[in-house]
Enzyme design. Structure first.
Site, PDB file in Angstrom:
ATOM      1  N   CYS A   1     -26.884 -20.758  -6.289  1.00 33.83           N
ATOM      2  CA  CYS A   1     -28.166 -20.448  -5.644  1.00 33.83           C
ATOM      3  C   CYS A   1     -28.603 -19.013  -5.920  1.00 33.83           C
ATOM      4  O   CYS A   1     -29.686 -18.599  -5.498  1.00 33.83           O
ATOM      5  CB  CYS A   1     -28.084 -20.692  -4.131  1.00 33.83           C
ATOM      6  SG  CYS A   1     -27.320 -19.321  -3.215  1.00 33.83           S
TER       7      CYS A   1
ATOM      8  N   HIS B 281      -6.186 -10.798   8.339  1.00 33.83           N
ATOM      9  CA  HIS B 281      -7.116 -10.140   7.406  1.00 33.83           C
ATOM     10  C   HIS B 281      -7.755 -11.112   6.426  1.00 33.83           C
ATOM     11  O   HIS B 281      -8.258 -10.696   5.387  1.00 33.83           O
ATOM     12  CB  HIS B 281      -6.387  -9.010   6.670  1.00 33.83           C
ATOM     13  CG  HIS B 281      -5.984  -7.879   7.588  1.00 33.83           C
ATOM     14  ND1 HIS B 281      -4.976  -6.978   7.330  1.00 33.83           N
ATOM     15  CD2 HIS B 281      -6.486  -7.517   8.803  1.00 33.83           C
ATOM     16  CE1 HIS B 281      -4.868  -6.117   8.332  1.00 33.83           C
ATOM     17  NE2 HIS B 281      -5.763  -6.432   9.238  1.00 33.83           N
TER      18      HIS B 281
ATOM     19  N   GLN C  65      -0.664  -9.992   7.975  1.00 31.18           N
ATOM     20  CA  GLN C  65      -1.769  -9.125   7.569  1.00 31.18           C
ATOM     21  C   GLN C  65      -2.114  -9.393   6.106  1.00 31.18           C
ATOM     22  O   GLN C  65      -3.049  -8.811   5.581  1.00 31.18           O
ATOM     23  CB  GLN C  65      -1.361  -7.660   7.732  1.00 31.18           C
ATOM     24  CG  GLN C  65      -0.989  -7.281   9.156  1.00 31.18           C
ATOM     25  CD  GLN C  65      -0.259  -5.943   9.206  1.00 31.18           C
ATOM     26  OE1 GLN C  65      -0.864  -4.882   9.207  1.00 31.18           O
ATOM     27  NE2 GLN C  65       1.064  -5.998   9.257  1.00 31.18           N
TER      28      GLN C  65
ATOM     29  N   PHE D 186       0.815  -1.214   0.000  1.00 33.29           N
ATOM     30  CA  PHE D 186       0.000   0.000   0.000  1.00 33.29           C
ATOM     31  C   PHE D 186       0.851   1.267   0.000  1.00 33.29           C
ATOM     32  O   PHE D 186       0.573   2.205  -0.726  1.00 33.29           O
ATOM     33  CB  PHE D 186      -0.917   0.013   1.235  1.00 33.29           C
ATOM     34  CG  PHE D 186      -2.189  -0.759   1.048  1.00 33.29           C
ATOM     35  CD1 PHE D 186      -2.490  -1.386  -0.142  1.00 33.29           C
ATOM     36  CD2 PHE D 186      -3.119  -0.841   2.077  1.00 33.29           C
ATOM     37  CE1 PHE D 186      -3.669  -2.091  -0.318  1.00 33.29           C
ATOM     38  CE2 PHE D 186      -4.300  -1.534   1.921  1.00 33.29           C
ATOM     39  CZ  PHE D 186      -4.582  -2.168   0.716  1.00 33.29           C
TER      40      PHE D 186
ATOM     41  N   THR E 132       6.106  -4.423   7.000  1.00 28.13           N
ATOM     42  CA  THR E 132       4.852  -3.773   7.396  1.00 28.13           C
ATOM     43  C   THR E 132       5.130  -2.372   7.915  1.00 28.13           C
ATOM     44  O   THR E 132       6.108  -2.161   8.643  1.00 28.13           O
ATOM     45  CB  THR E 132       4.083  -4.600   8.454  1.00 28.13           C
ATOM     46  OG1 THR E 132       2.949  -3.839   8.896  1.00 28.13           O
ATOM     47  CG2 THR E 132       4.938  -4.983   9.646  1.00 28.13           C
ATOM     48  N   SER E 133       4.256  -1.459   7.546  1.00 32.10           N
ATOM     49  CA  SER E 133       4.381  -0.078   8.030  1.00 32.10           C
ATOM     50  C   SER E 133       3.827   0.046   9.441  1.00 32.10           C
ATOM     51  O   SER E 133       3.974   1.088  10.074  1.00 32.10           O
ATOM     52  CB  SER E 133       3.624   0.869   7.100  1.00 32.10           C
ATOM     53  OG  SER E 133       2.242   0.551   7.121  1.00 32.10           O
TER      54      SER E 133
HETATM   55  P1  NAD Z   1       2.037  -1.210   3.915  1.00 38.84           P
HETATM   56  O1  NAD Z   1       1.952  -1.032   2.443  1.00 38.84           O
HETATM   57  O2  NAD Z   1       1.373  -0.199   4.781  1.00 38.84           O
HETATM   58  O3  NAD Z   1       3.575  -1.238   4.349  1.00 38.84           O
HETATM   59  C1  NAD Z   1       4.490  -2.066   3.707  1.00 38.84           C
HETATM   60  C2  NAD Z   1       5.841  -1.857   4.377  1.00 38.84           C
HETATM   61  O4  NAD Z   1       6.733  -2.833   3.876  1.00 38.84           O
HETATM   62  C3  NAD Z   1       6.445  -0.491   4.112  1.00 38.84           C
HETATM   63  O5  NAD Z   1       6.981   0.015   5.320  1.00 38.84           O
HETATM   64  C4  NAD Z   1       7.561  -0.791   3.079  1.00 38.84           C
HETATM   65  O6  NAD Z   1       8.677   0.040   3.236  1.00 38.84           O
HETATM   66  C5  NAD Z   1       7.917  -2.214   3.450  1.00 38.84           C
HETATM   67  N1  NAD Z   1       8.397  -3.027   2.333  1.00 38.84           N
HETATM   68  C6  NAD Z   1       7.927  -3.073   1.056  1.00 38.84           C
HETATM   69  N2  NAD Z   1       8.576  -4.026   0.359  1.00 38.84           N
HETATM   70  C7  NAD Z   1       9.500  -4.558   1.215  1.00 38.84           C
HETATM   71  C8  NAD Z   1      10.479  -5.581   1.094  1.00 38.84           C
HETATM   72  N3  NAD Z   1      10.662  -6.242  -0.062  1.00 38.84           N
HETATM   73  N4  NAD Z   1      11.245  -5.876   2.170  1.00 38.84           N
HETATM   74  C9  NAD Z   1      11.094  -5.189   3.344  1.00 38.84           C
HETATM   75  N5  NAD Z   1      10.176  -4.223   3.515  1.00 38.84           N
HETATM   76  C10 NAD Z   1       9.385  -3.922   2.469  1.00 38.84           C
HETATM   77  O7  NAD Z   1       1.541  -2.681   4.232  1.00 38.84           O
HETATM   78  P2  NAD Z   1       0.953  -3.273   5.593  1.00 38.84           P
HETATM   79  O8  NAD Z   1       1.666  -2.719   6.759  1.00 38.84           O
HETATM   80  O9  NAD Z   1       0.900  -4.739   5.413  1.00 38.84           O
HETATM   81  O10 NAD Z   1      -0.551  -2.690   5.641  1.00 38.84           O
HETATM   82  C11 NAD Z   1      -1.387  -2.663   4.487  1.00 38.84           C
HETATM   83  C12 NAD Z   1      -2.659  -3.510   4.563  1.00 38.84           C
HETATM   84  O11 NAD Z   1      -3.059  -3.971   3.265  1.00 38.84           O
HETATM   85  C13 NAD Z   1      -2.466  -4.782   5.319  1.00 38.84           C
HETATM   86  O12 NAD Z   1      -3.657  -5.217   5.831  1.00 38.84           O
HETATM   87  C14 NAD Z   1      -1.988  -5.707   4.219  1.00 38.84           C
HETATM   88  O13 NAD Z   1      -2.018  -7.022   4.518  1.00 38.84           O
HETATM   89  C15 NAD Z   1      -2.913  -5.368   3.083  1.00 38.84           C
HETATM   90  N6  NAD Z   1      -2.290  -5.712   1.789  1.00 38.84           N
HETATM   91  C16 NAD Z   1      -1.997  -7.030   1.567  1.00 38.84           C
HETATM   92  C17 NAD Z   1      -1.354  -7.405   0.396  1.00 38.84           C
HETATM   93  C18 NAD Z   1      -1.046  -8.878   0.197  1.00 38.84           C
HETATM   94  O14 NAD Z   1      -1.765  -9.739   0.710  1.00 38.84           O
HETATM   95  N7  NAD Z   1       0.035  -9.210  -0.514  1.00 38.84           N
HETATM   96  C19 NAD Z   1      -0.982  -6.442  -0.550  1.00 38.84           C
HETATM   97  C20 NAD Z   1      -1.313  -5.086  -0.305  1.00 38.84           C
HETATM   98  C21 NAD Z   1      -1.955  -4.731   0.888  1.00 38.84           C
END
Ligand code: NAD
Length: 242
Positions: free
Chosen positions: A154, A123, A105, A37, A192-193
């Site tokens: 259905c 999630h 997540q 995101f 994760t952020s």
């Molecule tokens: P986020 O987008 O808020 O944050 C992602 C974080 O990961 C950022 O801090 C970024 O700098 C870091 N990042 C990105 N690529 C990286 C890598 N290769 N190695 C290390 N760090 C890396 O995502 P979030 O905190 O998970 O929150 C967003 C919400 O949306 C959550 O619920 C998430 O699960 C969901 N979402 C899920 C997916 C999926 O299932 N693949 C994709 C997009 C969003």
């Protein structure tokens, strides 16, 4: 930039751990080609008809069902994505008896695809879909292949078992994640952020001594970490042998 000393510290901490728990987010799957995101290439930086958090909300699902599925199928659902080195390393640590659980997540199912068994999906998952009328189960391919809105035989609407904005978390999954965090002596938080609540609040349930952060950017937990590795999590974990 990760130094050899930091990598050695990571290896030793993992090798000496009694019970590791991993807590991760969308950044774990970016190296598998799935956008997160908040990164530069993340969904929040792209232009859509509505903001992503609106299109992934409970109200939008019911009020703009066609637009929801157009976005969901084009952007969120990617059945071609494969696990990367981070997913495989975590599965390997579990198989070796070192890692107790992955708390994620993410909704993409890539941890299970890599072989992880104890995966707590805060999630939900794109791989589970249910008819809202008769509760029949459908896999992700059925949703992906449906022309427009997926309907059950259905006549009921099929809804992905993902936690949309405005929806609460599954309390049993949350409690299981909390229990895992409370018994762990090493917590790795990666990709994760820590900006999405209440999921992010779970890391506060950790009571152990080693808090390792692996993320491309700084987060609110940096000041409490015992080790911070700033970089791509797949590339970093691939350098942990074993
Ligand atoms: P986020 O987008 O808020 O944050 C992602 C974080 O990961 C950022 O801090 C970024 O700098 C870091 N990042 C990105 N690529 C990286 C890598 N290769 N190695 C290390 N760090 C890396 O995502 P979030 O905190 O998970 O929150 C967003 C919400 O949306 C959550 O619920 C998430 O699960 C969901 N979402 C899920 C997916 C999926 O299932 N693949 C994709 C997009 C969003």
């Amino acid at each position: 930039m990760v130094t050899d000393k930091q990598l050695e510290n990571l290896r030793q901490t993992l090798a000496q751990a009694k019970s590791i728990v991993f807590f991760g987010g969308a950044g774990v799957s970016t190296e598998s080609g799935l956008p997160d995101f908040r990164s530069a290439n993340g969904l929040y930086r792209q232009k859509f008809a509505f903001p992503p958090e609106v299109m992934l909300s409970h109200n939008f699902f019911f009020s703009h069902t066609r637009e929801f599925f157009d976005f969901y199928k084009a952007i969120i659902l990617n059945l071609e994505a494969r696990p990367n080195a981070a997913h495989f390393k975590l599965a390997g640590l579990e198989a070796a008896g070192l890692l107790a659980a992955v708390i994620t997540q993410n909704i993409d199912g890539l941890h299970q695809a890599a072989g992880s068994r104890t995966v707590l999906e805060l999630h939900g998952s794109v791989h589970r879909n249910y008819c809202l009328r008769c509760q029949a189960f459908y896999d992700a391919a059925t949703v992906a292949q449906a022309a427009g809105i997926p309907y059950c035989g259905c006549g009921g609407l099929i809804k992905p078992d993902v936690v949309l904005y405005e929806e609460g978390l599954d309390q049993a999954v949350f409690a299981a994640a909390s229990a895992q965090l409370r018994q762990a002596d090493v917590l790795i938080v990666g990709g994760t952020s820590l900006a999405v609540y209440p999921a992010a609040s779970l890391v506060r349930h950790f009571r152990g001594n080693h808090l390792i952060l692996i993320n491309k950017e700084a987060s609110s937990l940096d000041s409490e970490a015992t080790l911070i590795l700033r970089g791509p999590i797949g590339e970093i974990l691939a350098q942990v042998e074993g």
